[in-house]
Design a protein around this motif. Sequence first.
Motif, PDB file in Angstrom:
ATOM      1  N   HIS A   9      31.211  17.316  10.287  1.00  0.00           N
ATOM      2  CA  HIS A   9      31.198  18.595  11.005  1.00  0.00           C
ATOM      3  C   HIS A   9      31.222  19.775  10.048  1.00  0.00           C
ATOM      4  O   HIS A   9      31.577  20.876  10.449  1.00  0.00           O
ATOM      5  N   GLY A  10      30.896  19.531   8.804  1.00  0.00           N
ATOM      6  CA  GLY A  10      30.806  20.646   7.854  1.00  0.00           C
ATOM      7  C   GLY A  10      32.064  20.824   7.028  1.00  0.00           C
ATOM      8  O   GLY A  10      32.928  19.946   6.976  1.00  0.00           O
ATOM      9  N   ILE A  11      32.135  21.985   6.383  1.00  0.00           N
ATOM     10  CA  ILE A  11      33.255  22.280   5.476  1.00  0.00           C
ATOM     11  C   ILE A  11      34.124  23.335   6.155  1.00  0.00           C
ATOM     12  O   ILE A  11      33.622  24.380   6.564  1.00  0.00           O
ATOM     13  N   ASP A  12      35.406  23.051   6.301  1.00  0.00           N
ATOM     14  CA  ASP A  12      36.267  23.989   7.032  1.00  0.00           C
ATOM     15  C   ASP A  12      36.768  25.124   6.135  1.00  0.00           C
ATOM     16  O   ASP A  12      36.396  25.219   4.964  1.00  0.00           O
ATOM     17  N   GLU A  13      37.624  25.979   6.687  1.00  0.00           N
ATOM     18  CA  GLU A  13      38.007  27.192   5.934  1.00  0.00           C
ATOM     19  C   GLU A  13      38.815  26.905   4.681  1.00  0.00           C
ATOM     20  O   GLU A  13      38.869  27.727   3.777  1.00  0.00           O
ATOM     21  N   ASP A  14      39.413  25.706   4.589  1.00  0.00           N
ATOM     22  CA  ASP A  14      40.157  25.366   3.371  1.00  0.00           C
ATOM     23  C   ASP A  14      39.277  24.659   2.345  1.00  0.00           C
ATOM     24  O   ASP A  14      39.762  24.210   1.300  1.00  0.00           O
ATOM     25  N   GLY A  15      38.009  24.476   2.663  1.00  0.00           N
ATOM     26  CA  GLY A  15      37.125  23.778   1.732  1.00  0.00           C
ATOM     27  C   GLY A  15      37.158  22.269   1.946  1.00  0.00           C
ATOM     28  O   GLY A  15      36.624  21.508   1.153  1.00  0.00           O
ATOM     29  N   ALA A  16      37.810  21.829   3.039  1.00  0.00           N
ATOM     30  CA  ALA A  16      37.882  20.384   3.320  1.00  0.00           C
ATOM     31  C   ALA A  16      36.660  19.969   4.135  1.00  0.00           C
ATOM     32  O   ALA A  16      36.135  20.752   4.933  1.00  0.00           O
ATOM     33  N   LEU A  17      36.231  18.713   3.914  1.00  0.00           N
ATOM     34  CA  LEU A  17      35.108  18.189   4.679  1.00  0.00           C
ATOM     35  C   LEU A  17      35.651  17.651   6.004  1.00  0.00           C
ATOM     36  O   LEU A  17      36.583  16.843   6.020  1.00  0.00           O
ATOM     37  N   ALA A  18      35.090  18.119   7.110  1.00  0.00           N
ATOM     38  CA  ALA A  18      35.570  17.683   8.434  1.00  0.00           C
ATOM     39  C   ALA A  18      34.729  16.500   8.891  1.00  0.00           C
ATOM     40  O   ALA A  18      33.502  16.553   8.892  1.00  0.00           O
ATOM     41  N   LEU A  19      35.423  15.431   9.265  1.00  0.00           N
ATOM     42  CA  LEU A  19      34.759  14.170   9.592  1.00  0.00           C
ATOM     43  C   LEU A  19      35.259  13.634  10.925  1.00  0.00           C
ATOM     44  O   LEU A  19      36.469  13.502  11.123  1.00  0.00           O
ATOM     45  N   GLU A  20      34.329  13.338  11.822  1.00  0.00           N
ATOM     46  CA  GLU A  20      34.732  12.746  13.105  1.00  0.00           C
ATOM     47  C   GLU A  20      34.644  11.231  12.975  1.00  0.00           C
ATOM     48  O   GLU A  20      33.551  10.680  12.923  1.00  0.00           O
ATOM     49  N   THR A  21      35.802  10.583  12.854  1.00  0.00           N
ATOM     50  CA  THR A  21      35.817   9.125  12.668  1.00  0.00           C
ATOM     51  C   THR A  21      36.206   8.464  13.988  1.00  0.00           C
ATOM     52  O   THR A  21      36.564   9.151  14.948  1.00  0.00           O
ATOM     53  N   ASP A  22      36.207   7.131  14.011  1.00  0.00           N
ATOM     54  CA  ASP A  22      36.609   6.406  15.222  1.00  0.00           C
ATOM     55  C   ASP A  22      38.051   6.721  15.581  1.00  0.00           C
ATOM     56  O   ASP A  22      38.466   6.616  16.730  1.00  0.00           O
ATOM     57  N   LEU A  23      38.841   7.090  14.564  1.00  0.00           N
ATOM     58  CA  LEU A  23      40.269   7.343  14.811  1.00  0.00           C
ATOM     59  C   LEU A  23      40.564   8.828  15.057  1.00  0.00           C
ATOM     60  O   LEU A  23      41.711   9.235  15.135  1.00  0.00           O
ATOM     61  N   GLY A  24      39.525   9.639  15.121  1.00  0.00           N
ATOM     62  CA  GLY A  24      39.734  11.066  15.370  1.00  0.00           C
ATOM     63  C   GLY A  24      39.210  11.914  14.237  1.00  0.00           C
ATOM     64  O   GLY A  24      38.549  11.415  13.319  1.00  0.00           O
ATOM     65  N   LEU A  25      39.554  13.198  14.280  1.00  0.00           N
ATOM     66  CA  LEU A  25      39.034  14.125  13.277  1.00  0.00           C
ATOM     67  C   LEU A  25      39.853  14.026  11.997  1.00  0.00           C
ATOM     68  O   LEU A  25      41.082  14.081  12.029  1.00  0.00           O
ATOM     69  N   GLU A  26      39.179  13.838  10.872  1.00  0.00           N
ATOM     70  CA  GLU A  26      39.857  13.751   9.571  1.00  0.00           C
ATOM     71  C   GLU A  26      39.384  14.908   8.715  1.00  0.00           C
ATOM     72  O   GLU A  26      38.209  15.269   8.747  1.00  0.00           O
ATOM     73  N   ARG A  27      40.297  15.455   7.909  1.00  0.00           N
ATOM     74  CA  ARG A  27      39.902  16.496   6.966  1.00  0.00           C
ATOM     75  C   ARG A  27      40.032  15.924   5.564  1.00  0.00           C
ATOM     76  O   ARG A  27      41.115  15.488   5.174  1.00  0.00           O
TER      77      ARG A  27
END
Length: 245
Positions: free
Chosen positions: A217-235
């Motif tokens: 889902h792109g790069i969030d405001e902290d510079g973390a990569l946002a990832l939608e995994t089977d277990l939910g959203l991971e940064r």
Amino acid sequence: ARVDYHTELESTNNTALKLVRDLPEIPVATLVLTEHQTAGRGRGENRWWSGEGGLTFSLLINCDALQIPPSRWPIISLTTGLAVCDAIDRELGDVKPRLKWPNDVYLRGCKVCGILVEVPDSRHARVVIGIGINVNNSAEHAPLELRGFAISLSDLAQRTLGPTDILISILQSLAGRLENLATGCLDLRKDWQKRCLLTGQTIQVEQDKRQLSGLCHGIDEDGALALETDLGLERCLSGTVTHFS
Ligand code: BTN
């Protein structure tokens, strides 16, 4: 700022790291530049290939003087990537360079630039920003394993470019972007989201102790990569993207 030029070096990052050790008083910025690296380093165990015509340099910055607090050092690499994208757009027209989180710049799906940020010793506010960019070193002459994965600016522009123009352009953009970083300017967040190569792709991220996969889902405001995994959203604040499609 100081300029330290050599016709050949092992690695401009190594030379910059030594400068920190040997010279406790560092100006705001020192540029270490070489025509040719004999042992250019990438992230982890990787090496950096740059044939003749490649641009390789490191900028040793004094984060006290630039007022960049340690909490923001982890995003220096993305900030530098943005500066490289700005410079490429300025020099070649709107060619849509993209950031491959956290430290590469891509053009037309191939790597054009790698960035290696190193902190020599956290007691001193010094950071080394190493940049390798394929300028006139056409990917046609790259080692076999890199062909199809690498591109040079000259491959894209179909002409030879002035390496000094590219260098100056990157340094100018970088000065502005590091100022954005110091002041906490929101442009950085907006721009790395806009430039993110991986948004909408299914990717795999390797971290120290785990591997994650999901929809980016792109790069969030902290510079973390946002990832939608089977277990939910991971940064992901750190890691390497091993697969993307
Ligand atoms: C990567 O792709 O993992 C980062 C590559 C960084 C390469 C540059 S070239 C100048 C500086 N000196 C080095 O040894 N590495 C960086």
